[in-house]
Design a protein around this motif. Structure first.
Motif, mmCIF file in Angstrom:
data_model
loop_
_atom_site.group_PDB
_atom_site.id
_atom_site.type_symbol
_atom_site.label_atom_id
_atom_site.label_comp_id
_atom_site.label_asym_id
_atom_site.label_seq_id
_atom_site.Cartn_x
_atom_site.Cartn_y
_atom_site.Cartn_z
ATOM 1 N N UNK A 277 4.308 0.025 4.072
ATOM 2 C CA UNK A 277 3.644 1.017 4.907
ATOM 3 C C UNK A 277 2.207 1.128 4.411
ATOM 4 N N UNK A 278 1.286 1.214 5.352
ATOM 5 C CA UNK A 278 -0.124 1.319 5.008
ATOM 6 C C UNK A 278 -0.532 2.782 4.996
ATOM 7 N N UNK A 279 -1.096 3.222 3.856
ATOM 8 C CA UNK A 279 -1.439 4.619 3.638
ATOM 9 C C UNK A 279 -2.872 4.756 3.151
ATOM 10 N N UNK A 280 -3.386 5.947 3.281
ATOM 11 C CA UNK A 280 -4.697 6.299 2.729
ATOM 12 C C UNK A 280 -4.673 6.160 1.210
ATOM 13 N N UNK B 199 -2.957 9.896 4.811
ATOM 14 C CA UNK B 199 -2.984 9.435 6.199
ATOM 15 C C UNK B 199 -2.101 8.196 6.330
ATOM 16 N N UNK B 200 -1.218 8.236 7.296
ATOM 17 C CA UNK B 200 -0.301 7.114 7.542
ATOM 18 C C UNK B 200 -0.846 6.269 8.695
ATOM 19 N N UNK C 140 -10.741 -1.306 2.016
ATOM 20 C CA UNK C 140 -11.421 -0.098 1.534
ATOM 21 C C UNK C 140 -10.760 1.165 2.070
ATOM 22 N N UNK C 141 -10.229 1.989 1.177
ATOM 23 C CA UNK C 141 -9.664 3.259 1.573
ATOM 24 C C UNK C 141 -8.204 3.249 1.941
ATOM 25 N N UNK C 142 -7.527 2.091 1.879
ATOM 26 C CA UNK C 142 -6.106 2.036 2.209
ATOM 27 C C UNK C 142 -5.340 1.213 1.187
ATOM 28 N N UNK C 143 -4.036 1.501 1.085
ATOM 29 C CA UNK C 143 -3.139 0.719 0.246
ATOM 30 C C UNK C 143 -1.877 0.397 1.030
ATOM 31 N N UNK C 144 -1.184 -0.640 0.597
ATOM 32 C CA UNK C 144 0.127 -0.962 1.131
ATOM 33 C C UNK C 144 1.167 -0.591 0.094
ATOM 34 N N UNK C 145 2.167 0.177 0.492
ATOM 35 C CA UNK C 145 3.272 0.548 -0.388
ATOM 36 C C UNK C 145 4.519 -0.207 0.048
ATOM 37 N N UNK D 132 5.002 7.779 -9.340
ATOM 38 C CA UNK D 132 4.838 7.628 -8.129
ATOM 39 C C UNK D 132 5.294 6.339 -8.091
ATOM 40 N N UNK D 133 6.759 5.121 -8.119
ATOM 41 C CA UNK D 133 6.581 5.104 -6.725
ATOM 42 C C UNK D 133 5.217 5.716 -6.512
ATOM 43 N N UNK D 134 4.213 5.434 -7.201
ATOM 44 C CA UNK D 134 2.975 6.163 -7.042
ATOM 45 C C UNK D 134 1.906 5.264 -6.454
ATOM 46 N N UNK D 135 0.805 5.911 -6.059
ATOM 47 C CA UNK D 135 -0.271 5.176 -5.438
ATOM 48 C C UNK D 135 -1.102 4.450 -6.478
ATOM 49 N N UNK D 136 -1.445 3.176 -6.233
ATOM 50 C CA UNK D 136 -2.401 2.514 -7.079
ATOM 51 C C UNK D 136 -3.772 3.113 -6.799
ATOM 52 N N UNK D 137 -4.548 3.299 -7.805
ATOM 53 C CA UNK D 137 -5.778 4.050 -7.636
ATOM 54 C C UNK D 137 -6.965 3.149 -7.914
ATOM 55 N N UNK D 138 -7.873 3.056 -6.975
ATOM 56 C CA UNK D 138 -8.983 2.128 -7.082
ATOM 57 C C UNK D 138 -10.185 2.812 -7.713
#
Length: 319
Positions: A108-111, A95-96, A61-66, A1-7
């Motif tokens: 872009x800010x994503x869930x 969620x965008x 909390x609950x969002x990341x920036x890609x 991913x070009x992936x989501x960082x996971x908290x």
């Protein structure tokens, strides 16, 4: 991913430090990512399955920036905005929220898809029989650098003529690279996986044979029969929506992933990564199942999803 960082919750930190982190995050101004000191303090609480390590920043909390990657223009934002307006797909993608500029970079800010899960199982699956754009392989000039990359993996891979020229085309190299995994045969490859209590497993790109794919999926599912059933329900629901979607009929979906996650209480399946999604020329449609030929824009997404579903159905979780 070009992936989501996971908290993840960091259970090794003192309660006081955890409380301070929680307060800092809740006080965070969402017009700026949690960079510098705050990010450094959170490094132990993050894992990223794959992709560029500097591609993300925690937003709150609950969002990341890609971070917008080079050359993608506004593709990913446009796709997320379009799919977010489609009621059928709202629960199938992160969620965008918005696109933002910060210190010269565009995000872009994503869930954050892991938010709310407790020490879960996570798998990132790159979809399609082709993960490169047609435009990337349009040049037919043979390149010595790609020949060197090829023989570094397999000295016997080049043809006699390629050995004599000591060069291969970009298309030849990209197809060779795809053949090193289950991409060509299955229409998907397992990029990475995270199991509870251990670091991410990221050396899975050469999982190729069906036996290897099945074994990796078995490792991910363990003995969770109910989880397996629930994942299949969500994957089949996603397949039905894509089959009916006019948007997907008129778009080439390259390099996207299916992100699967579960813990002891719930499961989740999302479609992510749209930096290489392209609208097709007027009048052209794709099935996402037909074999690719230059110019037909087929990428095998649904072919891969069919095989992913059948693979999970084949896993015997009782063993």
């Amino acid at each position: 991913m070009e992936q989501f960082p996971l908290v993840l919750s960091d259970t090794t930190m003192p309660d006081e430090d955890l409380s301070l982190k929680f307060l800092a995050l809740n006080a965070l101004d969402l017009t700026a990512p949690a960079s510098d000191v705050l990010l450094k303090n959170r490094l132990k609480s993050w894992f990223q399955l794959s992709g560029h390590p500097d591609g993300f920043a925690p937003a709150g909390p609950g969002t990341v920036w890609k971070r917008k990657s080079g050359g993608t223009e506004n593709t990913e934002r446009i796709v997320y905005e379009a799919l977010s307006k489609d009621e059928a797909f709202r629960d199938c993608i992160p969620r965008y929220y918005r696109e933002v500029e910060y210190k010269g970079d565009t995000f872009i800010e994503l869930q954050d898809l892991l938010f709310g899960f407790n020490d879960p199982h996570v798998m990132d699956i790159k979809m399609g029989t082709r993960t490169f754009l047609e435009s990337e392989v349009s040049k037919t000039m043979a390149r010595p650098d790609l020949y060197q990359k090829m023989i570094a993996v397999d000295l016997n891979a080049p043809t006699k003529q390629e050995h004599e020229q000591r060069a291969v085309t970009k298309l030849r190299y990209m197809q060779f690279r795809e053949q090193q995994s289950s991409t060509c045969s299955h229409g998907f490859r397992i990029e990475a996986m995270k199991l509870p209590g251990v670091p991410p497993i990221t050396d899975l790109k050469k999982v190729k044979s069906h036996k290897e794919v099945l074994g990796t999926m078995k490792m991910f599912l363990g003995k969770k029969e109910e989880t397996r059933k629930n994942l299949l329900i969500r994957l089949k629901n996603l397949r039905t929506k894509i089959e009916k979607s006019k948007y997907f009929q008129t778009h080439e979906i390259i390099g996207s992933s299916i992100f699967m996650i579960y813990d002891n209480e719930k499961v989740g399946v999302w479609l992510i990564d749209f930096a290489k999604t392209c609208e097709l020329p007027d009048g052209l449609k794709v099935t996402h199942r037909h074999p690719w030929e230059q110019g037909n824009h087929e990428e095998g997404f649904l072919f891969g999803l069919d095989n992913l579903i059948s693979t999970i159905e084949e896993v015997n979780v009782s063993l």
